[in-house]
Enzyme design. Sequence first.
Site, PDB file in Angstrom:
ATOM      1  N   SER A 124       1.017  -0.987  -0.075  1.00 49.06           N
ATOM      2  CA  SER A 124       0.170   0.152   0.008  1.00 49.06           C
ATOM      3  C   SER A 124       0.837   1.309  -0.004  1.00 49.06           C
ATOM      4  O   SER A 124       1.977   1.258   0.749  1.00 49.06           O
ATOM      5  CB  SER A 124      -0.724  -0.231   1.327  1.00 49.06           C
ATOM      6  OG  SER A 124      -1.505   1.424   1.545  1.00 49.06           O
ATOM      7  N   TYR A 148      -2.080  -1.084  10.948  1.00 44.47           N
ATOM      8  CA  TYR A 148      -2.297  -1.659   9.609  1.00 44.47           C
ATOM      9  C   TYR A 148      -0.964  -1.343   8.708  1.00 44.47           C
ATOM     10  O   TYR A 148      -0.491  -2.089   8.139  1.00 44.47           O
ATOM     11  CB  TYR A 148      -3.453  -0.867   8.982  1.00 44.47           C
ATOM     12  CG  TYR A 148      -3.646  -1.212   7.569  1.00 44.47           C
ATOM     13  CD1 TYR A 148      -4.236  -2.502   7.075  1.00 44.47           C
ATOM     14  CD2 TYR A 148      -3.346  -0.173   6.487  1.00 44.47           C
ATOM     15  CE1 TYR A 148      -4.139  -2.635   5.976  1.00 44.47           C
ATOM     16  CE2 TYR A 148      -3.350  -0.487   5.314  1.00 44.47           C
ATOM     17  CZ  TYR A 148      -4.067  -1.563   4.705  1.00 44.47           C
ATOM     18  OH  TYR A 148      -3.990  -1.931   3.297  1.00 44.47           O
ATOM     19  N   LYS A 152       2.102  -3.801   6.897  1.00 47.66           N
ATOM     20  CA  LYS A 152       2.318  -3.909   5.390  1.00 47.66           C
ATOM     21  C   LYS A 152       3.932  -3.628   5.334  1.00 47.66           C
ATOM     22  O   LYS A 152       4.540  -4.427   4.755  1.00 47.66           O
ATOM     23  CB  LYS A 152       1.721  -2.736   4.611  1.00 47.66           C
ATOM     24  CG  LYS A 152       0.165  -2.852   4.405  1.00 47.66           C
ATOM     25  CD  LYS A 152      -0.265  -3.983   3.535  1.00 47.66           C
ATOM     26  CE  LYS A 152      -1.578  -4.434   3.402  1.00 47.66           C
ATOM     27  NZ  LYS A 152      -1.751  -5.741   2.822  1.00 47.66           N
TER      28      LYS A 152
HETATM   29  P1  NAD Z   1     -11.140  -6.966   0.996  1.00 48.72           P
HETATM   30  O1  NAD Z   1     -11.788  -7.044   2.549  1.00 48.72           O
HETATM   31  O2  NAD Z   1     -12.401  -6.907  -0.104  1.00 48.72           O
HETATM   32  O3  NAD Z   1     -10.338  -8.313   0.447  1.00 48.72           O
HETATM   33  C1  NAD Z   1      -9.499  -9.078   1.218  1.00 48.72           C
HETATM   34  C2  NAD Z   1      -9.933 -10.570   1.463  1.00 48.72           C
HETATM   35  O4  NAD Z   1      -9.224 -11.673   2.137  1.00 48.72           O
HETATM   36  C3  NAD Z   1     -11.600 -10.745   1.969  1.00 48.72           C
HETATM   37  O5  NAD Z   1     -12.199 -11.751   0.877  1.00 48.72           O
HETATM   38  C4  NAD Z   1     -11.474 -11.722   3.136  1.00 48.72           C
HETATM   39  O6  NAD Z   1     -12.494 -12.383   3.140  1.00 48.72           O
HETATM   40  C5  NAD Z   1     -10.048 -12.207   2.925  1.00 48.72           C
HETATM   41  N1  NAD Z   1      -9.277 -12.697   4.251  1.00 48.72           N
HETATM   42  C6  NAD Z   1      -8.932 -11.736   5.174  1.00 48.72           C
HETATM   43  N2  NAD Z   1      -8.269 -12.383   6.103  1.00 48.72           N
HETATM   44  C7  NAD Z   1      -8.259 -13.580   5.900  1.00 48.72           C
HETATM   45  C8  NAD Z   1      -7.669 -14.802   6.312  1.00 48.72           C
HETATM   46  N3  NAD Z   1      -6.875 -14.746   7.481  1.00 48.72           N
HETATM   47  N4  NAD Z   1      -7.619 -15.904   5.648  1.00 48.72           N
HETATM   48  C9  NAD Z   1      -8.085 -16.181   4.245  1.00 48.72           C
HETATM   49  N5  NAD Z   1      -8.774 -14.908   3.908  1.00 48.72           N
HETATM   50  C10 NAD Z   1      -8.755 -13.868   4.590  1.00 48.72           C
HETATM   51  O7  NAD Z   1     -10.183  -6.168   0.736  1.00 48.72           O
HETATM   52  P2  NAD Z   1      -9.637  -5.419  -0.643  1.00 48.72           P
HETATM   53  O8  NAD Z   1      -9.887  -4.015  -0.654  1.00 48.72           O
HETATM   54  O9  NAD Z   1      -9.675  -6.278  -1.852  1.00 48.72           O
HETATM   55  O10 NAD Z   1      -7.767  -5.472  -0.501  1.00 48.72           O
HETATM   56  C11 NAD Z   1      -6.925  -6.628  -0.590  1.00 48.72           C
HETATM   57  C12 NAD Z   1      -5.475  -6.341  -0.332  1.00 48.72           C
HETATM   58  O11 NAD Z   1      -5.156  -5.042  -0.849  1.00 48.72           O
HETATM   59  C13 NAD Z   1      -5.654  -6.326   1.442  1.00 48.72           C
HETATM   60  O12 NAD Z   1      -4.451  -6.980   1.656  1.00 48.72           O
HETATM   61  C14 NAD Z   1      -5.276  -4.747   1.663  1.00 48.72           C
HETATM   62  O13 NAD Z   1      -4.512  -4.440   2.731  1.00 48.72           O
HETATM   63  C15 NAD Z   1      -4.540  -4.395   0.349  1.00 48.72           C
HETATM   64  N6  NAD Z   1      -4.856  -3.002  -0.005  1.00 48.72           N
HETATM   65  C16 NAD Z   1      -6.243  -2.423  -0.046  1.00 48.72           C
HETATM   66  C17 NAD Z   1      -6.403  -1.153  -0.588  1.00 48.72           C
HETATM   67  C18 NAD Z   1      -8.017  -0.600  -0.590  1.00 48.72           C
HETATM   68  O14 NAD Z   1      -8.116   0.551  -0.593  1.00 48.72           O
HETATM   69  N7  NAD Z   1      -8.876  -1.270  -0.826  1.00 48.72           N
HETATM   70  C19 NAD Z   1      -5.548   0.030  -0.605  1.00 48.72           C
HETATM   71  C20 NAD Z   1      -4.193  -0.866  -0.517  1.00 48.72           C
HETATM   72  C21 NAD Z   1      -3.854  -2.016  -0.160  1.00 48.72           C
HETATM   73  N1  UFG Z   2     -12.963  11.137   2.998  1.00 49.39           N
HETATM   74  C1  UFG Z   2     -14.071  11.956   3.431  1.00 49.39           C
HETATM   75  N2  UFG Z   2     -15.143  11.325   3.706  1.00 49.39           N
HETATM   76  C2  UFG Z   2     -15.340  10.002   4.055  1.00 49.39           C
HETATM   77  C3  UFG Z   2     -14.260   9.131   3.702  1.00 49.39           C
HETATM   78  C4  UFG Z   2     -13.221   9.884   3.312  1.00 49.39           C
HETATM   79  O1  UFG Z   2     -13.819  13.244   3.224  1.00 49.39           O
HETATM   80  O2  UFG Z   2     -16.284   9.533   4.404  1.00 49.39           O
HETATM   81  C5  UFG Z   2     -11.727  11.610   2.500  1.00 49.39           C
HETATM   82  C6  UFG Z   2     -10.606  11.411   3.365  1.00 49.39           C
HETATM   83  O3  UFG Z   2     -10.269  12.375   4.139  1.00 49.39           O
HETATM   84  C7  UFG Z   2      -9.393  11.372   2.313  1.00 49.39           C
HETATM   85  C8  UFG Z   2     -10.096  11.008   0.867  1.00 49.39           C
HETATM   86  O4  UFG Z   2     -11.551  11.104   1.165  1.00 49.39           O
HETATM   87  O5  UFG Z   2      -9.045  12.720   1.859  1.00 49.39           O
HETATM   88  C9  UFG Z   2      -9.843   9.343   0.714  1.00 49.39           C
HETATM   89  O6  UFG Z   2      -9.974   8.570   1.957  1.00 49.39           O
HETATM   90  P1  UFG Z   2     -10.389   7.108   1.906  1.00 49.39           P
HETATM   91  O7  UFG Z   2     -10.641   6.532   3.392  1.00 49.39           O
HETATM   92  O8  UFG Z   2     -11.140   6.622   0.689  1.00 49.39           O
HETATM   93  O9  UFG Z   2      -8.722   6.696   1.560  1.00 49.39           O
HETATM   94  P2  UFG Z   2      -7.294   6.701   2.384  1.00 49.39           P
HETATM   95  O10 UFG Z   2      -6.617   7.626   1.524  1.00 49.39           O
HETATM   96  O11 UFG Z   2      -7.800   7.472   3.576  1.00 49.39           O
HETATM   97  O12 UFG Z   2      -6.831   5.246   2.672  1.00 49.39           O
HETATM   98  C10 UFG Z   2      -6.763   4.418   1.589  1.00 49.39           C
HETATM   99  C11 UFG Z   2      -6.948   2.865   2.159  1.00 49.39           C
HETATM  100  C12 UFG Z   2      -5.928   2.700   3.164  1.00 49.39           C
HETATM  101  C13 UFG Z   2      -4.511   2.765   2.742  1.00 49.39           C
HETATM  102  C14 UFG Z   2      -4.433   4.179   2.015  1.00 49.39           C
HETATM  103  C15 UFG Z   2      -3.106   4.166   1.477  1.00 49.39           C
HETATM  104  O13 UFG Z   2      -8.342   2.928   2.682  1.00 49.39           O
HETATM  105  O14 UFG Z   2      -6.122   1.340   3.495  1.00 49.39           O
HETATM  106  O15 UFG Z   2      -5.414   4.461   1.094  1.00 49.39           O
HETATM  107  O16 UFG Z   2      -2.863   3.542   0.487  1.00 49.39           O
HETATM  108  F1  UFG Z   2      -3.573   2.667   3.735  1.00 49.39           F
END
Ligand code: NAD
Ligand code: UFG
Length: 336
Positions: A124, A148, A152
């Site tokens: 991330s 979190y 990572k």
């Molecule tokens: P998500 O929650 O939709 O998907 C994660 C999946 O992993 C789910 O299906 C959940 O059931 C499964 N899971 C969790 N723990 C588990 C375990 N112990 N064993 C087996 N399965 C398990 O999340 P996502 O948005 O698809 O994110 C996927 C990955 O990308 C995560 O590692 C997250 O940290 C990373 N990531 C996400 C974002 C974002 O904004 N969505 C940003 C940066 C990194």
């Molecule tokens: N925001 C609002 N209102 C809301 C939600 C978000 O104003 O209800 C704003 C936040 O303050 C930020 C922007 O929208 O300025 C984006 O916020 P998000 O929560 O959608 O995303 P973040 O950038 O805070 O975080 C995301 C993932 C994290 C990850 C991070 C960096 O959720 O898991 O990007 O990769 F760590």
Amino acid sequence: MNILVTGGAGYIGSHTCVELLKAGHQVVVFDNFCNSFPEATRRIGQIAGTPLTLVEGDIRDRTAIERALRENACDAVIHFAGLKAVGESVAKPLLYYDNNVIGTVRLLEAMQATGVKTIVFSSSATVYGVPQFLPYTEDHPLSSTSPYGRGKLMVEDILRDYHVAQPDSRIALLRYFNPVGAHHSGLIGEDPQGVPNNLMPFVTQVAIGKRDRLQIWGGDYDTPDGTGVRDYIHVEDLAVGHVKALEHLRQPQCFAVNLGSGRGHSVLEVVKAFEQACGKSIPYEIGPRRAGDLPAYYADVTLAKSLLGWKATRSLETMCADSWRWQVANPNGFRV
Ligand code: NAD
Ligand code: UFG
């Protein structure tokens, strides 16, 4: 290739499975459904026109992963499984370290025991911490501000150490920026449980009438309109990035790369683009800053282009239109 996709039923995993199947790979989803539904895997098969194998299990269960890797003769792992709510990680650090860090160690042990050398890891942009310069390049210093994010960073370090000890391993650390949008078919998308933490799912729920108004967290940042700026990337572009990363892992190596669009958009720009996409106005109010939020960040995407031959192609308008299509077609997400 035969690819084990941990967390493959989740938001990013499901879109990636579609691209893997389209590219001709065999997919084995390994998921405990703690934040997803088996229905997502059925729909992946529906979109791709070819089924996948589903194994229900927890990544902390080394025996179960070993069995899945052996029985399906897997060549590679794409590792999405993890918990991802930054606020929850502050309240429940042990849960996050257990699931995300120890779970990854168990997965690597199972890979080592079965001779699987290739892993693509969901990292991330949060590993860059407070920007010392922007855009973030991959050599920007690393730090983190939440359990979190520290998880990572720990997993990145574990994978770098693992590569030193196992020089024939093939490791990609993909640093995602802000994934949004949904598959253009409207069949799969993000299905958050409870109140969404993230901007785009909150906005879609306001548009469909599930929530009154958006709270914008801070209007006094040093950004063009005072609201937070992020690098939003369409989840289908991100999914393609995984296929490219896998193709690049033909040789032993360990590399980190940013997957973003390379440009920043403010919260108000996202709201305006969403209003265009859905044809409704999105009521909002500007509230206080959210603890731990950074004012602005976005990716330098030069390396992704030169190393992987990949760049994001879908616009903010497409991200909003696809999120809206998914929301309208599935008001209750995967709970059919
Ligand atoms: P998500 O929650 O939709 O998907 C994660 C999946 O992993 C789910 O299906 C959940 O059931 C499964 N899971 C969790 N723990 C588990 C375990 N112990 N064993 C087996 N399965 C398990 O999340 P996502 O948005 O698809 O994110 C996927 C990955 O990308 C995560 O590692 C997250 O940290 C990373 N990531 C996400 C974002 C974002 O904004 N969505 C940003 C940066 C990194
Ligand atoms: N925001 C609002 N209102 C809301 C939600 C978000 O104003 O209800 C704003 C936040 O303050 C930020 C922007 O929208 O300025 C984006 O916020 P998000 O929560 O959608 O995303 P973040 O950038 O805070 O975080 C995301 C993932 C994290 C990850 C991070 C960096 O959720 O898991 O990007 O990769 F760590």
